[in-house]
Design a protein around this motif. Structure first.
Motif, PDB file in Angstrom:
ATOM      1  N   GLY A   5       7.193  -5.970   3.704  1.00 47.33           N
ATOM      2  CA  GLY A   5       6.115  -5.066   3.316  1.00 47.33           C
ATOM      3  C   GLY A   5       4.878  -5.924   3.211  1.00 47.33           C
ATOM      4  O   GLY A   5       4.967  -7.157   3.147  1.00 47.33           O
ATOM      5  N   THR A   6       3.698  -5.271   3.174  1.00 45.89           N
ATOM      6  CA  THR A   6       2.499  -6.099   3.104  1.00 45.89           C
ATOM      7  C   THR A   6       2.126  -6.467   1.660  1.00 45.89           C
ATOM      8  O   THR A   6       1.159  -7.189   1.455  1.00 45.89           O
ATOM      9  N   GLY A   7       2.921  -5.996   0.680  1.00 52.52           N
ATOM     10  CA  GLY A   7       2.754  -6.498  -0.696  1.00 52.52           C
ATOM     11  C   GLY A   7       3.046  -7.994  -0.718  1.00 52.52           C
ATOM     12  O   GLY A   7       2.183  -8.815  -1.067  1.00 52.52           O
ATOM     13  N   HIS A  30       6.636   8.062   4.111  1.00 58.43           N
ATOM     14  CA  HIS A  30       6.448   7.057   5.165  1.00 58.43           C
ATOM     15  C   HIS A  30       5.108   7.321   5.853  1.00 58.43           C
ATOM     16  O   HIS A  30       4.542   8.403   5.733  1.00 58.43           O
ATOM     17  N   HIS A  31       4.650   6.316   6.584  1.00 59.19           N
ATOM     18  CA  HIS A  31       3.387   6.487   7.284  1.00 59.19           C
ATOM     19  C   HIS A  31       3.632   6.707   8.775  1.00 59.19           C
ATOM     20  O   HIS A  31       4.729   7.062   9.192  1.00 59.19           O
ATOM     21  N   MET A  32       2.601   6.450   9.581  1.00 61.93           N
ATOM     22  CA  MET A  32       2.690   6.763  11.011  1.00 61.93           C
ATOM     23  C   MET A  32       3.728   5.926  11.758  1.00 61.93           C
ATOM     24  O   MET A  32       3.981   6.188  12.942  1.00 61.93           O
ATOM     25  N   ASP A  69      -4.394  -4.636   6.851  1.00 56.85           N
ATOM     26  CA  ASP A  69      -3.656  -3.794   5.906  1.00 56.85           C
ATOM     27  C   ASP A  69      -4.505  -2.639   5.388  1.00 56.85           C
ATOM     28  O   ASP A  69      -5.732  -2.660   5.460  1.00 56.85           O
ATOM     29  N   GLN A  70      -3.774  -1.646   4.833  1.00 62.95           N
ATOM     30  CA  GLN A  70      -4.442  -0.434   4.367  1.00 62.95           C
ATOM     31  C   GLN A  70      -5.341  -0.695   3.150  1.00 62.95           C
ATOM     32  O   GLN A  70      -5.028  -1.521   2.297  1.00 62.95           O
ATOM     33  N   THR A  71      -6.403   0.124   3.061  1.00 68.54           N
ATOM     34  CA  THR A  71      -7.346  -0.009   1.941  1.00 68.54           C
ATOM     35  C   THR A  71      -6.679   0.288   0.598  1.00 68.54           C
ATOM     36  O   THR A  71      -7.198  -0.130  -0.438  1.00 68.54           O
ATOM     37  N   VAL A  84       2.412  -0.584  10.343  1.00 66.95           N
ATOM     38  CA  VAL A  84       1.052  -0.448  10.864  1.00 66.95           C
ATOM     39  C   VAL A  84       0.320  -1.787  10.884  1.00 66.95           C
ATOM     40  O   VAL A  84      -0.571  -1.997  11.703  1.00 66.95           O
ATOM     41  N   SER A  85       0.696  -2.696   9.988  1.00 69.09           N
ATOM     42  CA  SER A  85       0.092  -4.032  10.007  1.00 69.09           C
ATOM     43  C   SER A  85       0.451  -4.732  11.321  1.00 69.09           C
ATOM     44  O   SER A  85      -0.346  -5.474  11.888  1.00 69.09           O
ATOM     45  N   ASN A  86       1.653  -4.479  11.801  1.00 65.90           N
ATOM     46  CA  ASN A  86       2.102  -5.049  13.077  1.00 65.90           C
ATOM     47  C   ASN A  86       1.317  -4.419  14.227  1.00 65.90           C
ATOM     48  O   ASN A  86       0.810  -5.114  15.113  1.00 65.90           O
ATOM     49  N   PRO A  99       0.786  -1.241   0.000  1.00 70.04           N
ATOM     50  CA  PRO A  99       0.000   0.000   0.000  1.00 70.04           C
ATOM     51  C   PRO A  99       0.818   1.291   0.000  1.00 70.04           C
ATOM     52  O   PRO A  99       0.419   2.264  -0.643  1.00 70.04           O
ATOM     53  N   THR A 100       1.947   1.337   0.695  1.00 79.29           N
ATOM     54  CA  THR A 100       2.738   2.575   0.701  1.00 79.29           C
ATOM     55  C   THR A 100       3.345   2.775  -0.685  1.00 79.29           C
ATOM     56  O   THR A 100       3.377   3.891  -1.222  1.00 79.29           O
ATOM     57  N   ASP A 101       3.805   1.679  -1.253  1.00 86.14           N
ATOM     58  CA  ASP A 101       4.364   1.704  -2.607  1.00 86.14           C
ATOM     59  C   ASP A 101       3.303   2.136  -3.632  1.00 86.14           C
ATOM     60  O   ASP A 101       3.591   2.928  -4.535  1.00 86.14           O
TER      61      ASP A 101
HETATM   62  N1  ASP Z   1       1.148  -1.786   5.042  1.00 86.62           N
HETATM   63  C1  ASP Z   1       2.499  -1.897   5.463  1.00 86.62           C
HETATM   64  C2  ASP Z   1       2.607  -1.665   6.926  1.00 86.62           C
HETATM   65  O1  ASP Z   1       2.161  -2.525   7.575  1.00 86.62           O
HETATM   66  C3  ASP Z   1       3.553  -1.316   4.708  1.00 86.62           C
HETATM   67  C4  ASP Z   1       3.550  -1.511   3.227  1.00 86.62           C
HETATM   68  O2  ASP Z   1       3.981  -2.543   2.692  1.00 86.62           O
HETATM   69  O3  ASP Z   1       3.142  -0.561   2.612  1.00 86.62           O
HETATM   70  O4  ASP Z   1       3.167  -0.748   7.468  1.00 86.62           O
END
Ligand code: ASP
Length: 322
Positions: A182-184, A89-91, A200-202, A159-161, A39-41
């Motif tokens: 990554g969650t890909g 990057h995310h949170m 995981d993110q939408t 964030v998945s963690n 999702p970040t990618d």
């Molecule tokens: N969604 C992932 C995360 O758990 C990161 C990713 O692969 O974008 O932070």
């Protein structure tokens, strides 16, 4: 001594200005701290093309994966502050200081801030053939198969963690976690049935849910999502107060000249105003931040608030790593 220092400072400012006038004269690397396809990618690749249009040079996504995003962040913190390395990057930027006992970067002092980018909800998923059709059945299945069920995530700091930790703590059961870069790649294994659960993110999950390739058990916002109106929230199904919305920010190494940062911010705004991107993000129930948040102060202030919010929660939960 003082004169030399003054001269050097004057030169640094002047050289920075000259550099800013010609910037950019080559491609720019947009570092994503997770694997390609996640999702970040997805977000980085969505905005890289219009950002490149605005800057007049290509913006190329570089995946620097591992350790929940901290390897990518370290690389950017140490990169030359010339505008040719920027970072999405995310949170995880705000949770990493409490999660890692030794962190090789400081989110508050090693970066320049370009602006907040977007806010993305998460979804709790399981492999398609899991023998459960709603959250209560999923919880019962996990309890009946304790220590056999696996939860995929992108490592400590991802964030998945975090979502997985919150879910485990909400239902009071241990679930073995399997970290990916990554969650890909985590999603690939969920689709293949090698792992059972993923949060995981939408930005990655909506198409998989709509195509019925995974089972969805809830969304992590307090309100249902327009993209998935029939999917109940975790909160409404009894996990009271379960709320994660993933904010994202764009950064550059500390010392990147202000006029260069301004050009990058203009390019970010240009990308986020693109009608095609706006529609794609709306279809994924992801929110574009207001103009005042898409600023250096808007990001820095939010990051500080989030570090102060998550630090005590994480320390209380007792999860950390070296
Ligand atoms: N969604 C992932 C995360 O758990 C990161 C990713 O692969 O974008 O932070």
């Amino acid at each position: 001594m003082r004169t030399i220092k003054t001269l050097l400072t004057a030169c640094a400012l002047a050289c920075g200005l000259v550099h800013a006038q010609t910037y950019p004269d080559k491609s720019i690397s947009l570092v994503v701290p997770f694997a390609a396809g996640g999702p970040t990618d997805v977000v980085a690749r969505m905005i890289a093309i219009p950002m490149g249009k605005s800057l007049g040079q290509p913006v190329i996504v570089e995946n620097v994966n591992g350790a929940g995003g901290t390897i990518g962040a370290t690389k950017v913190a140490r990169a030359a502050p010339n505008g040719y390395t920027i970072f999405l990057h995310h949170m995880g930027m705000s949770t990493a200081p409490a999660l890692y006992n030794k962190l090789n970067f400081d989110p508050m002092t090693d970066f320049e801030y370009i602006g907040q980018v977007l806010d993305v909800p998460m979804t709790l998923l399981a492999r398609k053939d899991i023998p459960a059709n709603n959250l209560q059945e999923l919880i019962a299945y996990i309890k009946a198969n304790e220590n056999k069920v696996s939860l995929a995530d992108a490592g400590l700091g991802a964030v998945s963690n975090l979502c997985g930790l919150m879910f485990k703590s909400a239902i009071g059961v241990n679930i073995n976690t399997i970290p990916y870069k990554g969650t890909g790649p985590a999603m690939n294994d969920l689709l293949g049935g090698q792992v059972d659960i993923l949060c995981d993110q939408t930005t990655q999950t909506v198409p998989m849910i709509k195509d019925g390739r995974v089972k969805v058990f809830g969304v992590t916002t307090l309100k249902r999502l327009s993209a998935l109106p029939n999917v109940p929230t975790l909160d409404e199904q009894g996990l009271k107060g379960f709320e994660v919305k993933v904010w994202h920010g764009m950064y550059a190494p500390k010392g990147t000249p202000a006029p260069v940062l301004k050009k990058i911010n203009t390019a970010l705004r240009f990308a986020m105003a693109d009608p095609v991107i706006k529609q794609r993000l709306a279809d994924l129930s992801s929110d574009i931040p207001s103009s005042d948040k898409m600023t250096a102060d808007g990001l820095k202030d939010h990051l500080k608030l989030e570090i102060n919010k998550w630090g005590p929660i994480i320390r209380k939960a007792g999860v950390s790593a070296d």
